[in-house]
Design an enzyme around this catalytic site. Sequence first.
Site, PDB file in Angstrom:
ATOM      1  N   ASP A  43      20.324  91.158  72.278  1.00  0.00           N
ATOM      2  CA  ASP A  43      20.489  91.066  73.733  1.00  0.00           C
ATOM      3  C   ASP A  43      19.490  90.075  74.331  1.00  0.00           C
ATOM      4  O   ASP A  43      19.460  89.855  75.546  1.00  0.00           O
ATOM      5  CB  ASP A  43      20.441  92.448  74.408  1.00  0.00           C
ATOM      6  CG  ASP A  43      19.140  93.182  74.148  1.00  0.00           C
ATOM      7  OD1 ASP A  43      18.255  92.646  73.444  1.00  0.00           O
ATOM      8  OD2 ASP A  43      19.001  94.318  74.661  1.00  0.00           O
ATOM      9  N   SER A  44      18.685  89.445  73.466  1.00  0.00           N
ATOM     10  CA  SER A  44      17.865  88.299  73.888  1.00  0.00           C
ATOM     11  C   SER A  44      18.772  87.192  74.413  1.00  0.00           C
ATOM     12  O   SER A  44      18.320  86.274  75.090  1.00  0.00           O
ATOM     13  CB  SER A  44      17.037  87.765  72.710  1.00  0.00           C
ATOM     14  OG  SER A  44      17.858  87.574  71.574  1.00  0.00           O
ATOM     15  N   ASP A  82      23.260  94.171  68.837  1.00  0.00           N
ATOM     16  CA  ASP A  82      22.447  94.980  69.744  1.00  0.00           C
ATOM     17  C   ASP A  82      23.311  95.788  70.691  1.00  0.00           C
ATOM     18  O   ASP A  82      24.304  95.275  71.229  1.00  0.00           O
ATOM     19  CB  ASP A  82      21.604  94.032  70.622  1.00  0.00           C
ATOM     20  CG  ASP A  82      20.128  94.160  70.353  1.00  0.00           C
ATOM     21  OD1 ASP A  82      19.701  95.160  69.749  1.00  0.00           O
ATOM     22  OD2 ASP A  82      19.386  93.227  70.748  1.00  0.00           O
ATOM     23  N   LYS A 111      22.211  97.898  66.561  1.00  0.00           N
ATOM     24  CA  LYS A 111      20.767  98.105  66.749  1.00  0.00           C
ATOM     25  C   LYS A 111      20.540  98.790  68.084  1.00  0.00           C
ATOM     26  O   LYS A 111      21.106  98.359  69.095  1.00  0.00           O
ATOM     27  CB  LYS A 111      20.017  96.760  66.707  1.00  0.00           C
ATOM     28  CG  LYS A 111      18.515  96.909  66.997  1.00  0.00           C
ATOM     29  CD  LYS A 111      17.722  95.700  66.573  1.00  0.00           C
ATOM     30  CE  LYS A 111      17.725  94.557  67.544  1.00  0.00           C
ATOM     31  NZ  LYS A 111      17.190  94.860  68.873  1.00  0.00           N
ATOM     32  N   GLU A 113      17.544 100.464  70.729  1.00  0.00           N
ATOM     33  CA  GLU A 113      16.130 100.603  71.066  1.00  0.00           C
ATOM     34  C   GLU A 113      15.833 102.053  71.402  1.00  0.00           C
ATOM     35  O   GLU A 113      16.576 102.678  72.161  1.00  0.00           O
ATOM     36  CB  GLU A 113      15.786  99.743  72.296  1.00  0.00           C
ATOM     37  CG  GLU A 113      15.661  98.283  71.977  1.00  0.00           C
ATOM     38  CD  GLU A 113      15.217  97.444  73.181  1.00  0.00           C
ATOM     39  OE1 GLU A 113      14.539  97.975  74.086  1.00  0.00           O
ATOM     40  OE2 GLU A 113      15.566  96.256  73.197  1.00  0.00           O
ATOM     41  N   GLU A 180       8.809  95.764  66.652  1.00  0.00           N
ATOM     42  CA  GLU A 180       8.470  94.626  67.519  1.00  0.00           C
ATOM     43  C   GLU A 180       7.120  94.829  68.201  1.00  0.00           C
ATOM     44  O   GLU A 180       6.810  95.920  68.710  1.00  0.00           O
ATOM     45  CB  GLU A 180       9.566  94.436  68.593  1.00  0.00           C
ATOM     46  CG  GLU A 180       9.189  93.306  69.562  1.00  0.00           C
ATOM     47  CD  GLU A 180      10.328  92.793  70.431  1.00  0.00           C
ATOM     48  OE1 GLU A 180      11.432  93.335  70.388  1.00  0.00           O
ATOM     49  OE2 GLU A 180      10.077  91.821  71.174  1.00  0.00           O
TER      50      GLU A 180
HETATM   51  O1  KIV Z   1      17.514  90.842  71.127  1.00  0.00           O
HETATM   52  C1  KIV Z   1      16.835  90.353  70.221  1.00  0.00           C
HETATM   53  O2  KIV Z   1      16.966  89.173  69.880  1.00  0.00           O
HETATM   54  C2  KIV Z   1      15.852  91.219  69.582  1.00  0.00           C
HETATM   55  C3  KIV Z   1      14.651  90.559  68.998  1.00  0.00           C
HETATM   56  C4  KIV Z   1      13.519  91.480  68.966  1.00  0.00           C
HETATM   57  C5  KIV Z   1      14.884  89.971  67.669  1.00  0.00           C
HETATM   58  O3  KIV Z   1      16.015  92.383  69.547  1.00  0.00           O
END
Ligand code: KIV
Length: 264
Positions: A43-44, A82, A111, A113, A180
């Site tokens: 989500d970057s 993500d 992924k 968080e 991270e």
């Molecule tokens: O969204 C992203 O790119 C991440 C980084 C920490 C790699 O989660």
Amino acid sequence: MKKVTIGDLIARKNREKIVMITAYDALFARLFDDYADMILVGDSLNMSFGGKNETIGLSVDEMIYHAKAVQMGAKRAFLVVDMPFGAIYSKKVALKNCIEIYKKTGCDAVKIEGGSEIKGIVKALSQNGVGVMGHIGLKPQLSRKEGGFKVAGRDEESAKKILDDALELELAGARLLLLEGIPSELGKKITNSVKIPTIGIGAGSDTDGQVLVWSDAFGFYDEFKPKFVKRYMDGANLIREAMKNYADEVRNIKFPSSQYEYTK
Ligand code: KIV
């Protein structure tokens, strides 16, 4: 060209480092696929390509659009997508959104968080056949609440909480962990305490692998460079130079020359 599986990644723990990088489209995913073991549709995206100053704001549909494109280019690497902010706020919602992403994008894992507070969600996903990568330490989706992106686990209490998060997520069924923005010693301790592979970003050199956001790693985003980023090329200046040459040639009627023109 054999596809990288979760079994391959687990077998690499303590043996060979795992290379992960982000991608948001097919073009770059194809370029990275020969060299990366894992590709993350992070989500970057919202920051590096959306121009925002936080990751909050992406929808599940936007992640699906980009992940589908990446999947077209990434034929070998293990693909992780993500879950955007708000997409896992309850077990029911998490199952719906993660399964939709899993089905529509063909990714190998999602992924998410969060620490021990989301272990029930990780367990439910895992029991329903979804591969999960946990993301602990500095959690960018909390940046607005916490007033920025701050290194996590610097004091004893928060370091213990992050280690407990890692252990609880592993127990709940996470197959991979992203660490991270934590001190290197903590990255090492977590890596030695879990059986699943850890991938670090700003977590030192002892994690099982490393991930970088590609536009940071290749110098395309040159306004700000976090301490953990190494630039492997000066992408922004290379593009500026190429763009200037193109613009100059068009303005001076040097392009297109006859070799780029059609004849009757
Ligand atoms: O969204 C992203 O790119 C991440 C980084 C920490 C790699 O989660």
